[in-house]
Design a protein around this motif. Structure first.
Motif, PDB file in Angstrom:
ATOM      1  N   THR A   4      45.654  41.300  51.978  1.00  0.00           N
ATOM      2  CA  THR A   4      44.927  40.070  51.672  1.00  0.00           C
ATOM      3  C   THR A   4      45.839  38.872  51.481  1.00  0.00           C
ATOM      4  OG1 THR A   4      43.429  41.543  50.459  1.00  0.00           O
ATOM      5  CG2 THR A   4      43.005  39.210  50.286  1.00  0.00           C
ATOM      6  N   LEU A   5      47.094  39.113  51.148  1.00  0.00           N
ATOM      7  CA  LEU A   5      48.026  38.013  50.928  1.00  0.00           C
ATOM      8  C   LEU A   5      48.371  37.328  52.243  1.00  0.00           C
ATOM      9  CD1 LEU A   5      50.489  39.563  48.321  1.00  0.00           C
ATOM     10  CD2 LEU A   5      48.918  37.648  47.940  1.00  0.00           C
ATOM     11  N   ASP A   6      48.162  36.037  52.300  1.00  0.00           N
ATOM     12  CA  ASP A   6      48.476  35.253  53.491  1.00  0.00           C
ATOM     13  C   ASP A   6      48.931  33.856  53.061  1.00  0.00           C
ATOM     14  OD1 ASP A   6      48.776  34.607  56.155  1.00  0.00           O
ATOM     15  OD2 ASP A   6      46.671  34.059  56.427  1.00  0.00           O
ATOM     16  N   PRO A   7      50.052  33.773  52.352  1.00  0.00           N
ATOM     17  CA  PRO A   7      50.484  32.481  51.808  1.00  0.00           C
ATOM     18  C   PRO A   7      50.873  31.503  52.908  1.00  0.00           C
ATOM     19  CG  PRO A   7      52.215  34.126  51.554  1.00  0.00           C
ATOM     20  CD  PRO A   7      51.004  34.858  52.037  1.00  0.00           C
ATOM     21  N   ALA A  61      45.118  37.816  45.068  1.00  0.00           N
ATOM     22  CA  ALA A  61      45.455  37.274  46.379  1.00  0.00           C
ATOM     23  C   ALA A  61      44.978  35.830  46.507  1.00  0.00           C
ATOM     24  CB  ALA A  61      44.834  38.144  47.469  1.00  0.00           C
ATOM     25  N   ALA A  62      43.815  35.528  45.950  1.00  0.00           N
ATOM     26  CA  ALA A  62      43.299  34.152  46.039  1.00  0.00           C
ATOM     27  C   ALA A  62      44.224  33.171  45.321  1.00  0.00           C
ATOM     28  CB  ALA A  62      41.891  34.086  45.446  1.00  0.00           C
ATOM     29  N   VAL A  63      44.722  33.542  44.151  1.00  0.00           N
ATOM     30  CA  VAL A  63      45.631  32.663  43.412  1.00  0.00           C
ATOM     31  C   VAL A  63      46.936  32.470  44.182  1.00  0.00           C
ATOM     32  CG1 VAL A  63      47.101  32.521  41.355  1.00  0.00           C
ATOM     33  CG2 VAL A  63      44.681  33.088  41.122  1.00  0.00           C
ATOM     34  N   ILE A  64      47.505  33.548  44.665  1.00  0.00           N
ATOM     35  CA  ILE A  64      48.796  33.455  45.363  1.00  0.00           C
ATOM     36  C   ILE A  64      48.653  32.700  46.679  1.00  0.00           C
ATOM     37  CG2 ILE A  64      50.694  34.777  46.373  1.00  0.00           C
ATOM     38  CD1 ILE A  64      50.476  34.828  43.270  1.00  0.00           C
ATOM     39  N   SER A  80      47.118  38.907  36.796  1.00  0.00           N
ATOM     40  CA  SER A  80      45.951  39.093  37.649  1.00  0.00           C
ATOM     41  C   SER A  80      45.377  37.724  37.980  1.00  0.00           C
ATOM     42  CB  SER A  80      44.887  39.934  36.946  1.00  0.00           C
ATOM     43  OG  SER A  80      43.722  40.068  37.757  1.00  0.00           O
ATOM     44  N   GLY A  81      44.661  37.653  39.090  1.00  0.00           N
ATOM     45  CA  GLY A  81      43.956  36.424  39.437  1.00  0.00           C
ATOM     46  C   GLY A  81      42.462  36.536  39.210  1.00  0.00           C
ATOM     47  N   ALA A  82      42.015  37.633  38.620  1.00  0.00           N
ATOM     48  CA  ALA A  82      40.589  37.844  38.364  1.00  0.00           C
ATOM     49  C   ALA A  82      40.259  37.361  36.960  1.00  0.00           C
ATOM     50  CB  ALA A  82      40.231  39.320  38.517  1.00  0.00           C
ATOM     51  N   ILE A  93      46.300  28.979  36.268  1.00  0.00           N
ATOM     52  CA  ILE A  93      47.519  29.647  36.730  1.00  0.00           C
ATOM     53  C   ILE A  93      47.960  29.059  38.061  1.00  0.00           C
ATOM     54  CG2 ILE A  93      48.464  31.825  37.572  1.00  0.00           C
ATOM     55  CD1 ILE A  93      46.714  33.227  35.470  1.00  0.00           C
ATOM     56  N   ALA A  94      47.023  28.899  38.993  1.00  0.00           N
ATOM     57  CA  ALA A  94      47.362  28.304  40.294  1.00  0.00           C
ATOM     58  C   ALA A  94      47.874  26.882  40.119  1.00  0.00           C
ATOM     59  CB  ALA A  94      46.141  28.329  41.211  1.00  0.00           C
TER      60      ALA A  94
END
Length: 299
Positions: free
Chosen positions: A246-249, A191-194, A137-139, A155-156
């Motif tokens: 939400t994913l937009d790498p 999504a923010a982390v990825i 998770s990124g939370a 993690i990021a």
């Protein structure tokens, strides 16, 4: 002459994509081994195997499979080993297997951050080209509740350090790990982390708790009074749809939800295939007969 198979210290785990590759155990267990959702190595005490034993296994494997070109280093986080130890193992593998093309291992975010970019690049030059990293998770609140041992920021940082050093990262996230109460925080943070640090590969798993871990998982999750309510398939699909939206790498990510735990298998490239994947999930939520039967799901 009959050649005996390698003897492994069970249980032995490897990613699904390593199913046909040679496995060499260089550590036993997991050096962290405190995540509440995971029971894989709870029966083992972590230890690094003696180099002589590792070299003997490599030599025995080379007699049996001389043409092996891909090797997975087990157990839970081989990258925890000192760089010089890993270099010695990689050199021995290269000498034993002339066709060696790729070596891979599990790695925790902290494993990666405990090595400098130069050390990671050196391992990459020795053909360690892929590490499997559990993001989960990124939370921040969920990472704490599941005792992951890392923050979203770390993690990021770990993903970006590995990718910049030339190691491909295959990251996993767990759908359902926030339950019905915290799934929105889970999706937004993940999504923010990825998006900030895209791995080469991204896969989803679906939370499945066995009898060994369920009590500890729920007790820690609920320690601030927030009940854990498991997601059903429709809740998991809502998470999947929101995550894809939400994913937009900023660079291509190979996306898969084909692990056996998932109710809905998916495959594509993000962000190019995002809308197509979202439509498949939406169709499943409308009742399209595409879900994997329960009896075929597992870890």
């Amino acid at each position: 002459m009959s050649l005996a198979p390698l003897q492994y210290d069970e249980p032995l785990y490897r990613p699904p994509s390593e199913g046909r590759n040679l496995i060499i155990q260089v550590t036993l267990g997991c050096s962290f081994n405190r995540c509440t959702f995971c029971a894989m190595y709870k029966s083992k005490h972590y230890q690094a195997r003696p180099l002589g034993d590792v070299f003997a296994d490599i030599d025995a494997a080379a007699r049996r499979w001389p043409d092996a070109d891909r090797v997975f280093l087990a157990d839970g986080d081989a990258l925890v080993l000192p760089t010089e130890t890993l270099v010695a193992i990689l050199d021995h593998l290269a000498a034993a297997f002339p066709r060696l093309d790729r070596v891979s291992s599990y790695a925790t975010p902290m494993n990666i951050l405990h090595k400098t970019p130069d050390e990671l690049a050196r391992l990459r030059a020795k053909r360690l080209t892929l590490v499997y990293v559990g993001v989960e998770s990124g939370a921040a609140t969920i990472l704490s509740r599941i005792r992951k041992g890392a923050t979203p920021e770390r993690i990021a940082e770990a993903i970006e350090r590995a990718e910049t050093s030339g190691l491909a990262v295959s990251a996993t996230v767990i759908l359902g790990v926030g339950g019905r109460r915290l799934w929105r925080e889970h999706v937004a943070g993940t999504a923010a982390v990825i998006n900030a640090a895209p791995p080469r590969y991204l896969s989803t798993l679906q939370l499945r708790l066995g009898p060994e871990e369920i009590d500890e998982f729920i007790a820690r999750f609920q320690r601030d009074g927030t009940p854990f309510e498991p997601q059903d398939d429709d809740g998991v699909l809502a998470e999947q749809e929101a995550l894809l939206a939400t994913l937009d790498p900023p660079r291509p990510v190979v996306f898969r939800s084909n692990h056996a735990s998932n109710c809905l298998p998916l495959a594509g490239i993000l962000p190019a295939d995002r809308d197509t994947l979202r439509e498949i999930v939406a169709a499943a939520r409308r009742g399209a007969p595409v879900l994997r039967p329960e009896f075929l799901r597992g870890l």
